[in-house]
Each structure stands twice: as structure tokens, then as C-alpha cells.
Design a protein around this motif. Structure first.
Motif, PDB file in Angstrom:
ATOM      1  N   SER A   1       0.832  -1.187   0.000  1.00  0.00           N
ATOM      2  CA  SER A   1       0.000   0.000   0.000  1.00  0.00           C
ATOM      3  C   SER A   1       0.875   1.249   0.000  1.00  0.00           C
ATOM      4  O   SER A   1       1.876   1.315   0.696  1.00  0.00           O
ATOM      5  N   LEU A   2       0.477   2.229  -0.774  1.00  0.00           N
ATOM      6  CA  LEU A   2       1.212   3.482  -0.884  1.00  0.00           C
ATOM      7  C   LEU A   2       0.261   4.641  -0.684  1.00  0.00           C
ATOM      8  O   LEU A   2      -0.900   4.577  -1.085  1.00  0.00           O
ATOM      9  N   LEU A   3       0.751   5.693  -0.043  1.00  0.00           N
ATOM     10  CA  LEU A   3      -0.044   6.901   0.103  1.00  0.00           C
ATOM     11  C   LEU A   3      -0.177   7.559  -1.256  1.00  0.00           C
ATOM     12  O   LEU A   3       0.804   7.794  -1.952  1.00  0.00           O
ATOM     13  N   TYR A   4      -1.399   7.847  -1.661  1.00  0.00           N
ATOM     14  CA  TYR A   4      -1.671   8.330  -3.006  1.00  0.00           C
ATOM     15  C   TYR A   4      -2.109   9.797  -2.941  1.00  0.00           C
ATOM     16  O   TYR A   4      -3.104  10.129  -2.324  1.00  0.00           O
TER      17      TYR A   4
ATOM     18  N   THR B   1       4.430   7.324  -0.629  1.00  0.00           N
ATOM     19  CA  THR B   1       5.116   6.966   0.595  1.00  0.00           C
ATOM     20  C   THR B   1       4.669   5.576   1.031  1.00  0.00           C
ATOM     21  O   THR B   1       3.470   5.300   1.075  1.00  0.00           O
ATOM     22  N   LEU B   2       5.593   4.676   1.319  1.00  0.00           N
ATOM     23  CA  LEU B   2       5.269   3.317   1.688  1.00  0.00           C
ATOM     24  C   LEU B   2       4.476   3.289   2.989  1.00  0.00           C
ATOM     25  O   LEU B   2       4.838   3.938   3.962  1.00  0.00           O
ATOM     26  N   MET B   3       3.377   2.529   2.980  1.00  0.00           N
ATOM     27  CA  MET B   3       2.532   2.381   4.166  1.00  0.00           C
ATOM     28  C   MET B   3       2.704   0.977   4.724  1.00  0.00           C
ATOM     29  O   MET B   3       3.462   0.156   4.204  1.00  0.00           O
ATOM     30  N   GLY B   4       1.921   0.646   5.762  1.00  0.00           N
ATOM     31  CA  GLY B   4       1.999  -0.677   6.376  1.00  0.00           C
ATOM     32  C   GLY B   4       1.291  -1.734   5.539  1.00  0.00           C
ATOM     33  O   GLY B   4       0.693  -1.450   4.525  1.00  0.00           O
ATOM     34  N   SER B   5       1.376  -2.976   5.998  1.00  0.00           N
ATOM     35  CA  SER B   5       0.776  -4.084   5.264  1.00  0.00           C
ATOM     36  C   SER B   5      -0.734  -4.098   5.476  1.00  0.00           C
ATOM     37  O   SER B   5      -1.256  -3.532   6.423  1.00  0.00           O
TER      38      SER B   5
ATOM     39  N   VAL C   1     -12.933  -7.150   1.967  1.00  0.00           N
ATOM     40  CA  VAL C   1     -11.484  -7.064   2.007  1.00  0.00           C
ATOM     41  C   VAL C   1     -11.059  -5.866   2.850  1.00  0.00           C
ATOM     42  O   VAL C   1     -11.750  -4.850   2.889  1.00  0.00           O
ATOM     43  N   ASP C   2      -9.918  -5.990   3.521  1.00  0.00           N
ATOM     44  CA  ASP C   2      -9.336  -4.884   4.271  1.00  0.00           C
ATOM     45  C   ASP C   2      -8.346  -4.156   3.374  1.00  0.00           C
ATOM     46  O   ASP C   2      -7.363  -4.736   2.927  1.00  0.00           O
ATOM     47  N   LEU C   3      -8.599  -2.877   3.114  1.00  0.00           N
ATOM     48  CA  LEU C   3      -7.726  -2.069   2.272  1.00  0.00           C
ATOM     49  C   LEU C   3      -7.005  -1.028   3.112  1.00  0.00           C
ATOM     50  O   LEU C   3      -7.572  -0.473   4.067  1.00  0.00           O
ATOM     51  N   GLN C   4      -5.738  -0.761   2.757  1.00  0.00           N
ATOM     52  CA  GLN C   4      -4.992   0.334   3.357  1.00  0.00           C
ATOM     53  C   GLN C   4      -5.204   1.599   2.516  1.00  0.00           C
ATOM     54  O   GLN C   4      -5.582   1.534   1.345  1.00  0.00           O
ATOM     55  N   GLU C   5      -4.960   2.745   3.103  1.00  0.00           N
ATOM     56  CA  GLU C   5      -5.040   3.991   2.338  1.00  0.00           C
ATOM     57  C   GLU C   5      -3.921   4.008   1.297  1.00  0.00           C
ATOM     58  O   GLU C   5      -2.773   3.714   1.593  1.00  0.00           O
TER      59      GLU C   5
ATOM     60  N   SER D   1      -7.266   3.085  -2.848  1.00  0.00           N
ATOM     61  CA  SER D   1      -8.327   3.342  -1.888  1.00  0.00           C
ATOM     62  C   SER D   1      -8.052   4.684  -1.204  1.00  0.00           C
ATOM     63  O   SER D   1      -6.948   4.908  -0.690  1.00  0.00           O
ATOM     64  N   PRO D   2      -9.005   5.605  -1.166  1.00  0.00           N
ATOM     65  CA  PRO D   2      -8.778   6.915  -0.539  1.00  0.00           C
ATOM     66  C   PRO D   2      -8.680   6.853   0.979  1.00  0.00           C
ATOM     67  O   PRO D   2      -8.229   7.804   1.612  1.00  0.00           O
ATOM     68  N   GLU D   3      -9.094   5.726   1.563  1.00  0.00           N
ATOM     69  CA  GLU D   3      -9.001   5.600   3.010  1.00  0.00           C
ATOM     70  C   GLU D   3      -8.899   4.121   3.372  1.00  0.00           C
ATOM     71  O   GLU D   3      -9.267   3.235   2.600  1.00  0.00           O
ATOM     72  N   ALA D   4      -8.386   3.864   4.568  1.00  0.00           N
ATOM     73  CA  ALA D   4      -8.229   2.494   5.037  1.00  0.00           C
ATOM     74  C   ALA D   4      -9.543   1.989   5.623  1.00  0.00           C
ATOM     75  O   ALA D   4     -10.380   2.763   6.089  1.00  0.00           O
ATOM     76  N   GLY D   5      -9.706   0.666   5.587  1.00  0.00           N
ATOM     77  CA  GLY D   5     -10.883   0.075   6.201  1.00  0.00           C
ATOM     78  C   GLY D   5     -11.364  -1.159   5.469  1.00  0.00           C
ATOM     79  O   GLY D   5     -10.878  -1.499   4.390  1.00  0.00           O
ATOM     80  N   SER D   6     -12.312  -1.844   6.093  1.00  0.00           N
ATOM     81  CA  SER D   6     -12.904  -3.032   5.494  1.00  0.00           C
ATOM     82  C   SER D   6     -13.947  -2.610   4.469  1.00  0.00           C
ATOM     83  O   SER D   6     -14.771  -1.724   4.730  1.00  0.00           O
ATOM     84  N   ARG D   7     -13.911  -3.234   3.304  1.00  0.00           N
ATOM     85  CA  ARG D   7     -14.809  -2.851   2.209  1.00  0.00           C
ATOM     86  C   ARG D   7     -15.459  -4.083   1.595  1.00  0.00           C
ATOM     87  O   ARG D   7     -14.908  -5.178   1.628  1.00  0.00           O
ATOM     88  N   THR D   8     -16.616  -3.869   1.006  1.00  0.00           N
ATOM     89  CA  THR D   8     -17.252  -4.891   0.183  1.00  0.00           C
ATOM     90  C   THR D   8     -17.103  -4.484  -1.274  1.00  0.00           C
ATOM     91  O   THR D   8     -17.609  -3.443  -1.689  1.00  0.00           O
ATOM     92  N   LEU D   9     -16.373  -5.300  -2.021  1.00  0.00           N
ATOM     93  CA  LEU D   9     -16.130  -5.027  -3.443  1.00  0.00           C
ATOM     94  C   LEU D   9     -16.986  -5.971  -4.280  1.00  0.00           C
ATOM     95  O   LEU D   9     -17.086  -7.168  -3.993  1.00  0.00           O
ATOM     96  N   LEU D  10     -17.597  -5.436  -5.321  1.00  0.00           N
ATOM     97  CA  LEU D  10     -18.379  -6.233  -6.249  1.00  0.00           C
ATOM     98  C   LEU D  10     -17.582  -6.378  -7.542  1.00  0.00           C
ATOM     99  O   LEU D  10     -17.263  -5.379  -8.187  1.00  0.00           O
ATOM    100  N   MET D  11     -17.252  -7.608  -7.894  1.00  0.00           N
ATOM    101  CA  MET D  11     -16.494  -7.886  -9.109  1.00  0.00           C
ATOM    102  C   MET D  11     -17.405  -8.558 -10.129  1.00  0.00           C
ATOM    103  O   MET D  11     -18.114  -9.519  -9.819  1.00  0.00           O
ATOM    104  N   SER D  12     -17.374  -8.075 -11.366  1.00  0.00           N
ATOM    105  CA  SER D  12     -18.136  -8.673 -12.458  1.00  0.00           C
ATOM    106  C   SER D  12     -17.199  -8.903 -13.636  1.00  0.00           C
ATOM    107  O   SER D  12     -16.303  -8.095 -13.882  1.00  0.00           O
ATOM    108  N   TYR D  13     -17.422 -10.002 -14.354  1.00  0.00           N
ATOM    109  CA  TYR D  13     -16.650 -10.239 -15.574  1.00  0.00           C
ATOM    110  C   TYR D  13     -17.387 -11.236 -16.458  1.00  0.00           C
ATOM    111  O   TYR D  13     -18.239 -12.003 -15.996  1.00  0.00           O
TER     112      TYR D  13
END
Length: 459
Positions: free
Chosen positions: A9-12, A20-24, A52-56, A170-182
Motif C-alpha cells: 500500500s502506498l499513500l496516493y 510513501t510506503l505504508m503498512g501491510s 477485504v481490508d484495504l490500506q489507504e 483506496s482513498p481511506e483504510a478500512g474493510s470494504r465490500t467489493l463487487l467484481m463482475s466479468y
């Protein structure tokens, strides 16, 4: 499906300048179910919900268990809670964890090799080619040819089976629900129908089956299924006869699909979940109706064949026990013999049939009814017209009277000037005659037609 998130994860910033390198980050495979919309053109739309848990910043996400026949350009990712989440980069890999793949990813890393004598050596992998492996073991260069065992360090770089690798911002850290379609190829469905004639073949039991074939390279557990009937444009590249004898005909099966219109197509939604294993063909009951009135028709088309077709037909109406759009498919017809056993009597393919339209099935040719057409006269009426006379003899060896529809294809500007039987002008090129043929007897149809052409007739 298995999901991994790498510690990248990198600060965007808005300008994508300061990284800037962020945590895992961490994630679990917490899929909330799969939806499959299957088209009768060997494609399906897959929808999966992933928590999924995403970092900022930028997160590297690996997802395995996707279909090997996926169309990578069709992937859509939606964040149900944060509009600013999106894919920066995507990579699709079909590589499995083969020895070659593992060796390639272990270049410069430590491996342990066991030779044919059973001696083991640990060192840094320098190269591998054509079965020969070279390692640096504490300053000693050792080569192996076809070793008996190779041990690799565990690495998240190797994924089991086809996988998608995403760089997700991801603009912020936290647990998210992602919907994937293909979209994926090699999932197909088709309709199959079993028609069992009853009550002296004046009624029928009709069972429809949705036959789903999954060859997409992955399975789908507890999936919600939707089937699309219709021809969807893309820019890209039968039932077992023994099966019908095993089904009870006295009890109507419960409806499993709900039907509705979608754009110019029809969609059938299974009202429960089901699983599709990779390489599996599954049949699900689409409809089951009893006491559907049917009619038998004899058809003589002399321009196509000198044999008489046997047709079975019914109207797709609610009063007949149907009244739903019927997807096109193979229809297998059975009738009972004198012992009450079902026997296969014919098969045909019907097109998509809307409510109110006729369902017409060609099941075979009549054995005891024959037809013969003879041209009895011809006169030229100038350079662009002619008069022709025909005789059609119909013979019936059955112990009961039959009615035969004689279909004549006539091209040009035509008019029937004389006929022994009534006829109907169906369209610009077709006349149909209604002929009753007595039991153990025959009947002869005669008619004369005058035809005019736009251009002179080339003799």
C-alpha cells in the motif's frame, strides 16, 4: 475464489506524485455469494461479492479461482461504500504452480535440491534450463540434471490456477465490500424438451429442462442463476432417450424459474441457489405441464421431399397450460405402445416462441401415407408467362381418414385458375391445399396455375 492482498500500500496524492510506503494490509475470502447470468451463446456474466481490508493508498490484490476463460477486458470492480476506490492496473495470469513457473520465480532465491542418490544441497538458484539446475551453495557452484526433489521457499508470487492481480487505489483504510463482475466463455445453456403423447395422442405432457454446461475452468458454489434467451451480439471471437422413461407423469413439478423481459430478450431466474462444478453438465427443470392439447398434421411439400411429414403442434397459450416465452431448443417426442411403454418417435428443434405463437414440431415421416406429384400440362403464354397443370395423388393405407396439407411453392406473379380443392394463398410464394384422404383409399388434387415473370423466361 481465494483473495490475497500484498503489503504494497502506498499513500496516493491527487497528482500521483508523492508515494510513501505504508503498512501491510490483510484480507479474507469472505465471498457473500455468486451470481451467474448465462447466455445461450457460450458466455456468462459472473458477479461476486468480496469483503477485504484495504490500506489507504495503493493495494496489490491477487484473486485466484476466477474462470480460466475470463475476458479480462470485461472486468468491473465496484466499491459499495467508497466511490473513490478504483483499479489502477490489472494483470491476468493463467499460469499454474508448475515446476518451471516455480523455478522462474525462485531465481536469486534459496532452494533445496535433492539428487538421484538422495543427497540434498541448499543454495541460491542461478539458472534453470532443459532440466539442468545451477545453484550457488556457500560459494560452490553445483549443477543438477533431472533432480529427484526440489524444495522452494513459500512465496505469495505463485498463485494456484488462473488469477487476477490488481493495483487498487483506496482513498481511506478500512474493510470494504467489493463487487467484481466479468464475462467468461465456455459456460453455455440450452433448453431441452420432453414431449410425451397421451390420450390417443391428442394431449401431451411437456417437460422443459435448462441444460447448463460449465467448461470455464472453475466451479461456482451456491450460485444464483439467471438464464438469458435471445441472441446477444458480441464482437469476439440432446437429452438422453432413456431419461423420459424414468419420469413420473402424474404429478406436476413445482416452478423453479421466474420469467421476465429484459431489453429484447427474456430472462429466467432460478428461485434457489445451486452449484456448478468445473466440467459439469447440469439439468434444471424449466417447466412441467400436463394435459397440453396437441394436434397432428400431415404435410406434403413436393418441392422439398416426396414423403409426407408428420407434425405435432400446440398454441403457446395459458389456456393450453403454457403461456410463457419458450426458449428455443431440442424437442424429443415419445408415444406409448400397446404395452404402455414410452417409445421415441421423433426429434426437432424449435425457435424461441413468444406467448400466443404456435409451437410446431416435425417428428418424422408418415409410413402409411404417400404422395406423388406429376406435371400434366404446360403452355407458353409469351416471353414472360406460362400456364402449368399438376396432379398430386395422395394414398392413405391407415384404417382411418386423414387430412393432408399440400404446400406448393410458386414463384413469380401467379394465379391459380382451376383447382379441384380449396386452397389458401399463404404468402407471395406459397399456396396450401386442404385435402381429405379416406381410410384405405386415395385422393387426387389437380390444379392449373398461370405465372408471369418480371423478365422474359430464358429457354
Amino acid at each position: 475464489m481465494v483473495l490475497f492482498i500484498a503489503a504494497a500500500s502506498l499513500l496516493y496524492t491527487q497528482e500521483m506524485q508523492a508515494l510513501t510506503l505504508m503498512g501491510s494490509a490483510s484480507a479474507q475470502n469472505t465471498s457473500e455469494g455468486t451470481e451467474l447470468t448465462i447466455y445461450s451463446q457460450n458466455i456468462a456474466l459472473v458477479r461476486e461479492s468480496i469483503t477485504v481490508d484495504l490500506q489507504e493508498g495503493i493495494n496489490v490484490v491477487n484473486i485466484t479461482g476466477v474462470a480460466s476463460r475470463i475476458d479480462p477486458g470485461s472486468v468491473i470492480l465496484e466499491d459499495t461504500e467508497q466511490n473513490g476506490t478504483y483499479i489502477i492496473e490489472q494483470q491476468f495470469s493463467t499460469d499454474n504452480a508448475t515446476v518451471t513457473r516455480l523455478l522462474q520465480n525462485s531465481l536469486g532465491r534459496e532452494i533445496t535440491v535433492t539428487d538421484e542418490a538422495g543427497s540434498s544441497y541448499t543454495g541460491i538458484l542461478l539458472s534453470h534450463e532443459n532440466g539442468r539446475i545451477v545453484i550457488d551453495s556457500s560459494g560452490n557452484i553445483i549443477t543438477f540434471m533431472d533432480p529427484s526433489r526440489i524444495e522452494f521457499e513459500a512465496s505469495g508470487d505463485i498463485l494456484a490456477g488462473p488469477a487476477l492481480t490488481w493495483q487498487i487505489y483506496s482513498p481511506e483504510a478500512g474493510s470494504r465490500t467489493l463487487l467484481m463482475s466479468y464475462l467468461t466463455e465456455d459456460i453455455n445453456w440450452e433448453a431441452n424438451y420432453i414431449v410425451r403423447l397421451t390420450d390417443n395422442e391428442s394431449q401431451a405432457s411437456i417437460d422443459g429442462w435448462a441444460t447448463i454446461d460449465n467448461q470455464a475452468g472453475t466451479g461456482f458454489n451456491d450460485a444464483r442463476i439467471k438464464l438469458i434467451a435471445g441472441d446477444v451480439r458480441r464482437v469476439s471471437g440432446g437429452a438422453d432417450p432413456e431419461y423420459a422413461t424414468d419420469q413420473a407423469v402424474s404429478e406436476q413439478a413445482p416452478e423453479q424459474f421466474n420469467e421476465e423481459s429484459l431489453f429484447e430478450y427474456h430472462i429466467y431466474t432460478l428461485n434457489r441457489t445451486t452449484s456448478l462444478e468445473d466440467g459439469e453438465t447440469k439439468q434444471i427443470s424449466l417447466l412441467s405441464e400436463r394435459d397440453v392439447p396437441v394436434e397432428r398434421e400431415y404435410l406434403f411439400e413436393s418441392s422439398i421431399s416426396d414423403r409426407i411429414k408428420v407434425m405435432m403442434s400446440t398454441e403457446n397459450t395459458e389456456s393450453n397450460g403454457l403461456g410463457i416465452p419458450l426458449p428455443g431448443g431440442i424437442v424429443s417426442t415419445y408415444a406409448e405402445d400397446s404395452d404402455g411403454m414410452l417409445q421415441f418417435v421423433g426429434e426437432d428443434e424449435i425457435r424461441h416462441t413468444a406467448i400466443g405463437q404456435e409451437v410446431r414440431m416435425f417428428v418424422g415421416y408418415a409410413f402409411d401415407i404417400t404422395g406423388e406429384k406429376t406435371q400434366t400440362d404446360f403452355q407458353s403464354l409469351g416471353e414472360s408467362a406460362e400456364r402449368r397443370s399438376y396432379s398430386i395423388n395422395l394414398t392413405n393405407q391407415k384404417p382411418e381418414d386423414v387430412n393432408v396439407t399440400v404446400v406448393e411453392n410458386i414463384y413469380g406473379d401467379w394465379e391459380i385458375t382451376n383447382s379441384s380443392h380449396n386452397y389458401t394463398k399463404v404468402d407471395a410464394f406459397t399456396a396450401e391445399f386442404d385435402v381429405d384422404v379416406p381410410a384405405d383409399g386415395e385422393e387426387t388434387l389437380t390444379y392449373t396455375v398461370e405465372v408471369r415473370y418480371q423478365q422474359a423466361i430464358p429457354y
